[in-house]
Motif scaffolding. Structure first.
Motif, PDB file in Angstrom:
ATOM      1  N   TYR A 152      22.130  30.221 -14.518  1.00  0.00           N
ATOM      2  CA  TYR A 152      21.699  29.028 -13.782  1.00  0.00           C
ATOM      3  C   TYR A 152      21.874  27.780 -14.648  1.00  0.00           C
ATOM      4  N   GLN A 153      21.471  27.867 -15.914  1.00  0.00           N
ATOM      5  CA  GLN A 153      21.594  26.710 -16.795  1.00  0.00           C
ATOM      6  C   GLN A 153      23.054  26.349 -17.036  1.00  0.00           C
ATOM      7  N   ASP A 154      23.909  27.363 -17.140  1.00  0.00           N
ATOM      8  CA  ASP A 154      25.331  27.093 -17.342  1.00  0.00           C
ATOM      9  C   ASP A 154      25.932  26.394 -16.129  1.00  0.00           C
ATOM     10  N   LEU A 155      25.577  26.846 -14.931  1.00  0.00           N
ATOM     11  CA  LEU A 155      26.103  26.229 -13.718  1.00  0.00           C
ATOM     12  C   LEU A 155      25.598  24.801 -13.534  1.00  0.00           C
ATOM     13  N   LYS A 156      24.442  24.508 -14.093  1.00  0.00           N
ATOM     14  CA  LYS A 156      23.891  23.154 -14.018  1.00  0.00           C
ATOM     15  C   LYS A 156      24.402  22.259 -15.144  1.00  0.00           C
ATOM     16  N   GLY A 157      25.315  22.791 -15.973  1.00  0.00           N
ATOM     17  CA  GLY A 157      25.891  21.986 -17.038  1.00  0.00           C
ATOM     18  C   GLY A 157      25.115  21.990 -18.319  1.00  0.00           C
ATOM     19  N   GLY A 158      24.195  22.930 -18.481  1.00  0.00           N
ATOM     20  CA  GLY A 158      23.357  22.929 -19.674  1.00  0.00           C
ATOM     21  C   GLY A 158      24.093  23.270 -20.952  1.00  0.00           C
ATOM     22  N   TYR A 159      25.233  23.991 -20.863  1.00  0.00           N
ATOM     23  CA  TYR A 159      25.950  24.412 -22.058  1.00  0.00           C
ATOM     24  C   TYR A 159      27.323  23.763 -22.177  1.00  0.00           C
ATOM     25  N   ARG A 160      27.617  22.766 -21.367  1.00  0.00           N
ATOM     26  CA  ARG A 160      28.947  22.169 -21.393  1.00  0.00           C
ATOM     27  C   ARG A 160      29.248  21.457 -22.713  1.00  0.00           C
ATOM     28  N   LYS A 161      28.210  20.976 -23.418  1.00  0.00           N
ATOM     29  CA  LYS A 161      28.450  20.292 -24.675  1.00  0.00           C
ATOM     30  C   LYS A 161      28.999  21.239 -25.732  1.00  0.00           C
ATOM     31  N   ALA A 162      28.667  22.545 -25.592  1.00  0.00           N
ATOM     32  CA  ALA A 162      29.143  23.524 -26.573  1.00  0.00           C
ATOM     33  C   ALA A 162      30.546  24.022 -26.255  1.00  0.00           C
ATOM     34  N   GLY A 163      31.117  23.625 -25.154  1.00  0.00           N
ATOM     35  CA  GLY A 163      32.463  24.073 -24.787  1.00  0.00           C
ATOM     36  C   GLY A 163      32.545  24.369 -23.308  1.00  0.00           C
ATOM     37  N   GLU A 164      33.532  25.152 -22.946  1.00  0.00           N
ATOM     38  CA  GLU A 164      33.752  25.494 -21.543  1.00  0.00           C
ATOM     39  C   GLU A 164      32.613  26.353 -21.018  1.00  0.00           C
ATOM     40  N   GLY A 165      32.271  26.168 -19.747  1.00  0.00           N
ATOM     41  CA  GLY A 165      31.197  26.952 -19.157  1.00  0.00           C
ATOM     42  C   GLY A 165      31.545  28.424 -19.085  1.00  0.00           C
ATOM     43  N   LEU A 166      30.514  29.251 -19.049  1.00  0.00           N
ATOM     44  CA  LEU A 166      30.723  30.698 -18.998  1.00  0.00           C
ATOM     45  C   LEU A 166      31.184  31.158 -17.628  1.00  0.00           C
ATOM     46  N   PHE A 167      30.707  30.506 -16.576  1.00  0.00           N
ATOM     47  CA  PHE A 167      30.920  30.995 -15.215  1.00  0.00           C
ATOM     48  C   PHE A 167      31.727  29.995 -14.392  1.00  0.00           C
ATOM     49  N   ARG A 168      32.405  30.535 -13.373  1.00  0.00           N
ATOM     50  CA  ARG A 168      33.172  29.714 -12.440  1.00  0.00           C
ATOM     51  C   ARG A 168      32.772  30.071 -11.017  1.00  0.00           C
ATOM     52  N   MET A 169      32.702  29.038 -10.183  1.00  0.00           N
ATOM     53  CA  MET A 169      32.363  29.263  -8.788  1.00  0.00           C
ATOM     54  C   MET A 169      33.538  29.897  -8.063  1.00  0.00           C
ATOM     55  N   SER A 170      33.228  30.779  -7.128  1.00  0.00           N
ATOM     56  CA  SER A 170      34.264  31.430  -6.355  1.00  0.00           C
ATOM     57  C   SER A 170      34.806  30.471  -5.310  1.00  0.00           C
ATOM     58  N   GLY A 171      36.120  30.467  -5.140  1.00  0.00           N
ATOM     59  CA  GLY A 171      36.742  29.588  -4.157  1.00  0.00           C
ATOM     60  C   GLY A 171      37.168  30.312  -2.905  1.00  0.00           C
ATOM     61  N   SER A 172      36.558  31.454  -2.628  1.00  0.00           N
ATOM     62  CA  SER A 172      36.985  32.258  -1.489  1.00  0.00           C
ATOM     63  C   SER A 172      36.572  31.669  -0.159  1.00  0.00           C
ATOM     64  N   GLY A 173      35.508  30.838  -0.156  1.00  0.00           N
ATOM     65  CA  GLY A 173      35.055  30.228   1.080  1.00  0.00           C
ATOM     66  C   GLY A 173      34.216  31.141   1.958  1.00  0.00           C
ATOM     67  N   ARG A 174      33.853  32.310   1.440  1.00  0.00           N
ATOM     68  CA  ARG A 174      33.035  33.208   2.250  1.00  0.00           C
ATOM     69  C   ARG A 174      31.613  32.647   2.378  1.00  0.00           C
ATOM     70  N   THR A 175      31.038  32.808   3.542  1.00  0.00           N
ATOM     71  CA  THR A 175      29.711  32.257   3.795  1.00  0.00           C
ATOM     72  C   THR A 175      28.614  33.305   3.691  1.00  0.00           C
ATOM     73  N   ARG A 176      28.985  34.587   3.645  1.00  0.00           N
ATOM     74  CA  ARG A 176      27.963  35.623   3.521  1.00  0.00           C
ATOM     75  C   ARG A 176      27.346  35.580   2.135  1.00  0.00           C
ATOM     76  N   GLY A 177      26.044  35.821   2.052  1.00  0.00           N
ATOM     77  CA  GLY A 177      25.368  35.829   0.771  1.00  0.00           C
ATOM     78  C   GLY A 177      24.742  34.486   0.470  1.00  0.00           C
ATOM     79  N   ASN A 178      24.662  34.146  -0.826  1.00  0.00           N
ATOM     80  CA  ASN A 178      23.910  32.957  -1.220  1.00  0.00           C
ATOM     81  C   ASN A 178      24.729  31.666  -1.174  1.00  0.00           C
ATOM     82  N   GLY A 179      26.030  31.727  -0.940  1.00  0.00           N
ATOM     83  CA  GLY A 179      26.821  30.515  -0.821  1.00  0.00           C
ATOM     84  C   GLY A 179      27.243  29.915  -2.149  1.00  0.00           C
ATOM     85  N   LEU A 180      26.728  30.428  -3.261  1.00  0.00           N
ATOM     86  CA  LEU A 180      27.107  29.953  -4.593  1.00  0.00           C
ATOM     87  C   LEU A 180      27.592  31.133  -5.427  1.00  0.00           C
ATOM     88  N   LYS A 181      28.499  31.884  -4.863  1.00  0.00           N
ATOM     89  CA  LYS A 181      28.973  33.086  -5.542  1.00  0.00           C
ATOM     90  C   LYS A 181      29.874  32.733  -6.718  1.00  0.00           C
TER      91      LYS A 181
END
Length: 231
Positions: A152-181
């Motif tokens: 959660y902190q990585d997705l909110k930009g909490g670790y961007r100062k240390a380099g590239e983020g650990l996680f990437r958002m999925s671009g599949s466009g699927r709506t099932r689930g939480n919407g932030l896969k």
């Protein structure tokens, strides 16, 4: 800077390591099969199973001292002592040596099982029911909770100062689930890949209201409510 030669060791890593000898000045350094760094014990195969065994051993010793020194078995007495003196041992630097084998998880979990059995009035309940009665999580869930908070902190930009983020958002466009896969990528480092694969699988199963929490404190509160049905 002067180094104490008697405290310097060589740790040979990798299966194909030629295990050359190294010196410091005019003295040869001794090789060591395992060394401790930043609180974690690692051997030449990068295996941390011994670290887990030592953490469980320290926890059991502390719990034994509580059992011999404290006469009361009330939850108001045992729980604070356990949280302060016992649980920090299996959770110290656990982000580095987090167990992934069932046998290692069970070794760490035994200490908490033993502590829960000490509390008076819960003898007839199973381990899971005791945890729910006391409002606690298993050690496995606590480790997962910490990993999801990092996500959660990585997705909110909490670790961007240390380099590239650990996680990437999925671009599949699927709506099932939480919407932030999140999506899985390719990584050169095995440890980094293992952590991300483990977290993404659980993150994508979280409810929408959890991952869309507006603040870290709100995320923690909603996550605690969702974790009871997650594993």
């Amino acid at each position: 800077m002067k180094f104490n030669k008697t405290k310097c060791r060589v740790l040979h890593l990798g299966r194909g390591n030629s295990k050359r000898r190294y010196g410091l000045g005019s003295d040869w350094l001794e090789s060591s099969p395992e060394e401790k760094d930043l609180g974690g014990l690692v051997d030449e195969r990068l295996n941390v199973s011994r670290q887990r065994a030592l953490a469980a051993q320290k926890a059991n010793r502390s719990l034994g001292c509580i059992g011999r020194s404290v006469a009361s078995r009330a939850r108001e007495v045992i729980l604070p002592l356990y949280s302060t003196l016992v649980r920090p041992h299996p959770e110290s630097c656990v982000q580095f040596w987090s167990p992934y084998y069932e046998r290692d998880m069970d070794v760490l979990e035994r200490g908490q099982r033993r502590a829960m059995r000490m509390i008076r009035g819960l003898e007839h309940l199973s381990y899971g029911d005791r945890l729910r009665e006391l409002g606690l999580f298993s050690l496995e869930k606590r480790r997962l909770r910490g990993d999801l908070i990092v996500a959660y902190q990585d997705l909110k930009g909490g670790y961007r100062k240390a380099g590239e983020g650990l996680f990437r958002m999925s671009g599949s466009g699927r709506t099932r689930g939480n919407g932030l896969k999140l999506e899985l990528g390719r990584f050169r480092r095995g440890v980094r890949k293992f952590f991300i694969v483990k977290v993404v699988r659980h993150w994508n199963r979280l409810p929408r209201e959890v991952v869309e929490a507006p603040s870290l404190e709100g995320f923690k509160a909603r996550l605690d409510g969702a974790l009871s049905n997650l594993i």
